[in-house]
Design a protein around this motif. Structure first.
Motif, PDB file in Angstrom:
ATOM      1  N   LEU A  55      49.034  47.972  94.749  1.00 14.61           N
ATOM      2  CA  LEU A  55      49.139  46.517  94.717  1.00 14.61           C
ATOM      3  C   LEU A  55      49.094  46.010  93.272  1.00 14.61           C
ATOM      4  CD1 LEU A  55      49.200  43.735  96.107  1.00 14.61           C
ATOM      5  CD2 LEU A  55      46.704  43.853  96.216  1.00 14.61           C
ATOM      6  N   VAL A  56      48.142  46.504  92.503  1.00 18.02           N
ATOM      7  CA  VAL A  56      48.020  46.083  91.102  1.00 18.02           C
ATOM      8  C   VAL A  56      49.242  46.529  90.304  1.00 18.02           C
ATOM      9  CG1 VAL A  56      46.691  46.440  88.978  1.00 18.02           C
ATOM     10  CG2 VAL A  56      45.517  45.944  91.125  1.00 18.02           C
ATOM     11  N   ILE A  57      49.689  47.765  90.513  1.00 14.60           N
ATOM     12  CA  ILE A  57      50.868  48.268  89.794  1.00 14.60           C
ATOM     13  C   ILE A  57      52.078  47.416  90.127  1.00 14.60           C
ATOM     14  CG2 ILE A  57      52.483  50.212  89.634  1.00 14.60           C
ATOM     15  CD1 ILE A  57      50.012  52.061  89.916  1.00 14.60           C
ATOM     16  N   TRP A  58      52.260  47.090  91.400  1.00 13.46           N
ATOM     17  CA  TRP A  58      53.418  46.280  91.801  1.00 13.46           C
ATOM     18  C   TRP A  58      53.344  44.886  91.185  1.00 13.46           C
ATOM     19  CZ3 TRP A  58      53.627  42.544  96.140  1.00 13.46           C
ATOM     20  CH2 TRP A  58      54.910  42.039  96.332  1.00 13.46           C
ATOM     21  N   LEU A  59      52.167  44.266  91.223  1.00  9.78           N
ATOM     22  CA  LEU A  59      52.038  42.912  90.685  1.00  9.78           C
ATOM     23  C   LEU A  59      52.187  42.876  89.164  1.00  9.78           C
ATOM     24  CD1 LEU A  59      49.134  41.504  92.884  1.00  9.78           C
ATOM     25  CD2 LEU A  59      51.570  40.956  93.023  1.00  9.78           C
ATOM     26  N   VAL A  60      51.665  43.869  88.472  1.00 10.90           N
ATOM     27  CA  VAL A  60      51.722  43.883  87.014  1.00 10.90           C
ATOM     28  C   VAL A  60      53.132  44.186  86.510  1.00 10.90           C
ATOM     29  CG1 VAL A  60      50.942  45.136  84.959  1.00 10.90           C
ATOM     30  CG2 VAL A  60      49.288  44.425  86.683  1.00 10.90           C
ATOM     31  N   PHE A  61      53.812  45.123  87.156  1.00  8.77           N
ATOM     32  CA  PHE A  61      55.114  45.576  86.659  1.00  8.77           C
ATOM     33  C   PHE A  61      56.299  45.030  87.447  1.00  8.77           C
ATOM     34  CE2 PHE A  61      52.206  48.947  85.207  1.00  8.77           C
ATOM     35  CZ  PHE A  61      52.431  48.825  83.855  1.00  8.77           C
ATOM     36  N   ARG A  62      56.074  44.037  88.290  1.00 13.72           N
ATOM     37  CA  ARG A  62      57.162  43.464  89.080  1.00 13.72           C
ATOM     38  C   ARG A  62      58.234  42.897  88.151  1.00 13.72           C
ATOM     39  NH1 ARG A  62      55.715  39.076  93.525  1.00 13.72           N
ATOM     40  NH2 ARG A  62      53.990  39.028  92.072  1.00 13.72           N
ATOM     41  N   GLY A  63      59.485  43.250  88.418  1.00 10.23           N
ATOM     42  CA  GLY A  63      60.601  42.742  87.631  1.00 10.23           C
ATOM     43  C   GLY A  63      60.878  43.515  86.356  1.00 10.23           C
ATOM     44  N   ARG A  64      60.116  44.568  86.088  1.00  8.03           N
ATOM     45  CA  ARG A  64      60.322  45.310  84.844  1.00  8.03           C
ATOM     46  C   ARG A  64      61.051  46.622  85.053  1.00  8.03           C
ATOM     47  NH1 ARG A  64      55.190  45.516  81.333  1.00  8.03           N
ATOM     48  NH2 ARG A  64      56.715  46.372  79.888  1.00  8.03           N
ATOM     49  N   GLY A  65      61.324  46.965  86.307  1.00  4.82           N
ATOM     50  CA  GLY A  65      62.073  48.182  86.596  1.00  4.82           C
ATOM     51  C   GLY A  65      62.238  48.338  88.090  1.00  4.82           C
ATOM     52  N   PRO A  66      63.473  48.453  88.577  1.00  2.00           N
ATOM     53  CA  PRO A  66      63.690  48.525  90.022  1.00  2.00           C
ATOM     54  C   PRO A  66      63.093  49.776  90.667  1.00  2.00           C
ATOM     55  CG  PRO A  66      65.739  48.929  88.846  1.00  2.00           C
ATOM     56  CD  PRO A  66      64.719  48.514  87.828  1.00  2.00           C
ATOM     57  N   TYR A  67      63.107  50.899  89.956  1.00  4.05           N
ATOM     58  CA  TYR A  67      62.571  52.130  90.530  1.00  4.05           C
ATOM     59  C   TYR A  67      61.062  52.018  90.747  1.00  4.05           C
ATOM     60  CZ  TYR A  67      61.212  56.972  91.089  1.00  4.05           C
ATOM     61  OH  TYR A  67      60.669  58.133  91.574  1.00  4.05           O
ATOM     62  N   LEU A  68      60.353  51.583  89.726  1.00  8.00           N
ATOM     63  CA  LEU A  68      58.898  51.442  89.845  1.00  8.00           C
ATOM     64  C   LEU A  68      58.530  50.401  90.886  1.00  8.00           C
ATOM     65  CD1 LEU A  68      56.004  51.956  89.067  1.00  8.00           C
ATOM     66  CD2 LEU A  68      56.304  50.386  87.155  1.00  8.00           C
ATOM     67  N   GLU A  69      59.247  49.299  90.915  1.00  5.74           N
ATOM     68  CA  GLU A  69      58.960  48.255  91.894  1.00  5.74           C
ATOM     69  C   GLU A  69      59.116  48.792  93.319  1.00  5.74           C
ATOM     70  OE1 GLU A  69      60.298  43.679  92.844  1.00  5.74           O
ATOM     71  OE2 GLU A  69      60.746  44.535  90.889  1.00  5.74           O
ATOM     72  N   HIS A  70      60.176  49.548  93.553  1.00  4.99           N
ATOM     73  CA  HIS A  70      60.414  50.130  94.884  1.00  4.99           C
ATOM     74  C   HIS A  70      59.318  51.123  95.249  1.00  4.99           C
ATOM     75  CE1 HIS A  70      62.126  53.216  97.611  1.00  4.99           C
ATOM     76  NE2 HIS A  70      62.595  52.145  98.235  1.00  4.99           N
ATOM     77  N   GLN A  71      58.965  52.013  94.319  1.00  2.65           N
ATOM     78  CA  GLN A  71      57.962  53.026  94.610  1.00  2.65           C
ATOM     79  C   GLN A  71      56.582  52.410  94.831  1.00  2.65           C
ATOM     80  OE1 GLN A  71      58.680  56.434  95.145  1.00  2.65           O
ATOM     81  NE2 GLN A  71      60.635  55.361  95.256  1.00  2.65           N
ATOM     82  N   ALA A  72      56.237  51.399  94.061  1.00  2.00           N
ATOM     83  CA  ALA A  72      54.941  50.734  94.247  1.00  2.00           C
ATOM     84  C   ALA A  72      54.884  50.035  95.604  1.00  2.00           C
ATOM     85  CB  ALA A  72      54.685  49.747  93.114  1.00  2.00           C
ATOM     86  N   LYS A  73      55.988  49.401  96.004  1.00  2.00           N
ATOM     87  CA  LYS A  73      56.017  48.741  97.326  1.00  2.00           C
ATOM     88  C   LYS A  73      55.932  49.778  98.436  1.00  2.00           C
ATOM     89  CE  LYS A  73      59.630  46.019  96.516  1.00  2.00           C
ATOM     90  NZ  LYS A  73      60.675  45.011  96.744  1.00  2.00           N
ATOM     91  N   GLU A  74      56.621  50.904  98.280  1.00  2.00           N
ATOM     92  CA  GLU A  74      56.545  51.958  99.288  1.00  2.00           C
ATOM     93  C   GLU A  74      55.109  52.472  99.430  1.00  2.00           C
ATOM     94  OE1 GLU A  74      58.658  53.574 101.521  1.00  2.00           O
ATOM     95  OE2 GLU A  74      59.868  51.813 101.124  1.00  2.00           O
ATOM     96  N   SER A  75      54.470  52.722  98.305  1.00  2.00           N
ATOM     97  CA  SER A  75      53.099  53.214  98.337  1.00  2.00           C
ATOM     98  C   SER A  75      52.161  52.177  98.955  1.00  2.00           C
ATOM     99  CB  SER A  75      52.646  53.577  96.923  1.00  2.00           C
ATOM    100  OG  SER A  75      51.338  54.080  96.940  1.00  2.00           O
ATOM    101  N   LEU A  76      52.353  50.922  98.591  1.00  2.00           N
ATOM    102  CA  LEU A  76      51.516  49.851  99.152  1.00  2.00           C
ATOM    103  C   LEU A  76      51.705  49.746 100.663  1.00  2.00           C
ATOM    104  CD1 LEU A  76      49.575  47.497  98.800  1.00  2.00           C
ATOM    105  CD2 LEU A  76      51.528  46.069  98.202  1.00  2.00           C
ATOM    106  N   ASN A  77      52.937  49.784 101.129  1.00  2.00           N
ATOM    107  CA  ASN A  77      53.193  49.729 102.569  1.00  2.00           C
ATOM    108  C   ASN A  77      52.532  50.908 103.290  1.00  2.00           C
ATOM    109  OD1 ASN A  77      54.703  47.346 102.717  1.00  2.00           O
ATOM    110  ND2 ASN A  77      56.579  48.400 102.168  1.00  2.00           N
ATOM    111  N   PHE A  78      52.624  52.093 102.701  1.00  2.00           N
ATOM    112  CA  PHE A  78      52.014  53.266 103.326  1.00  2.00           C
ATOM    113  C   PHE A  78      50.490  53.133 103.353  1.00  2.00           C
ATOM    114  CE2 PHE A  78      50.521  57.761 103.077  1.00  2.00           C
ATOM    115  CZ  PHE A  78      50.896  58.138 104.350  1.00  2.00           C
ATOM    116  N   GLN A  79      49.914  52.629 102.272  1.00  2.00           N
ATOM    117  CA  GLN A  79      48.455  52.464 102.235  1.00  2.00           C
ATOM    118  C   GLN A  79      47.978  51.436 103.249  1.00  2.00           C
ATOM    119  OE1 GLN A  79      46.495  54.569 100.632  1.00  2.00           O
ATOM    120  NE2 GLN A  79      48.411  55.548 100.064  1.00  2.00           N
TER     121      GLN A  79
END
Length: 136
Positions: A55-79
Motif C-alpha cells: 500500500l505504501v509503495i503504491w501510494l508513494v510511487f504511483r504515476g512514476r512507473g507503470p510496471y511498479l504501479e501494477h506490481q504494487a497493486k497486484e501485491s496489495l490485492n493479494f494481501q
C-alpha cells in the motif's frame, strides 16, 4: 481590459496565480532498475509488514512507473485477499475447516509471494492466480 485585484482583495476560494512556487513539482519517473527493486520489495515486504508494505509503495510511487504501479497493486490485492482468508479461517476455527483454511492461506502466501518476487526480478508482469481485484 480589466486588471486583477490586489492580492488582499481576492476571494477566499480563488485559485492561486499560476507560476513558479505553486504546487509540488512532478516526481521524475523511476529508472528500470529502481522499478524492479521496488517491485521485488512490494512482493517480499508483506512477509514483515502485511498489506501496509505494498500500500505504501503504491501510494508513494504511483504515476512514476507503470510496471511498479501494477506490481504494487497486484501485491496489495493479494494481501487483502489473504487478510480476508485469515479472518474467515480464524472465525471458523471453532470447526475444523478453519484450520485447513489457515494452513492453505499460509502455504499460498509463501509460495505465491516468492514466485511473484522471482518474476519481478526478471522484470516479468506477474499476476497472482488467487486474488480478488479490489484495486484495478
Amino acid at each position: 481590459m480589466s486588471t486583477p485585484p490586489p492580492p488582499g482583495d481576492q476571494p477566499w476560494n480563488a485559485a492561486p496565480p499560476p507560476g513558479p512556487g505553486y504546487g509540488a513539482p512532478a516526481a521524475p519517473p523511476l529508472r528500470p532498475d529502481e522499478e524492479k527493486t521496488w517491485a521485488i520489495l512490494a512482493h517480499l515486504l508483506p512477509f514483515v509488514a502485511g498489506f501496509l508494505a505494498p500500500l505504501v509503495i503504491w501510494l508513494v510511487f504511483r504515476g512514476r512507473g507503470p510496471y511498479l504501479e501494477h506490481q504494487a497493486k497486484e501485491s496489495l490485492n493479494f494481501q487483502l485477499t489473504l487478510l480476508i482468508a485469515y479472518v474467515v479461517g480464524s472465525i471458523l476455527l471453532i470447526i475444523v475447516v478453519g484450520a485447513v483454511i489457515l494452513i492453505a492461506a499460509a502455504i499460498l502466501q509463501i509460495v505465491l509471494q516468492i514466485m511473484a518476487a522471482i518474476a519481478a526480478s526478471r522484470f516479468e508482469w506477474y499476476r497472482y492466480p488467487v486474488s480478488i481485484r479490489f484495486i484495478k
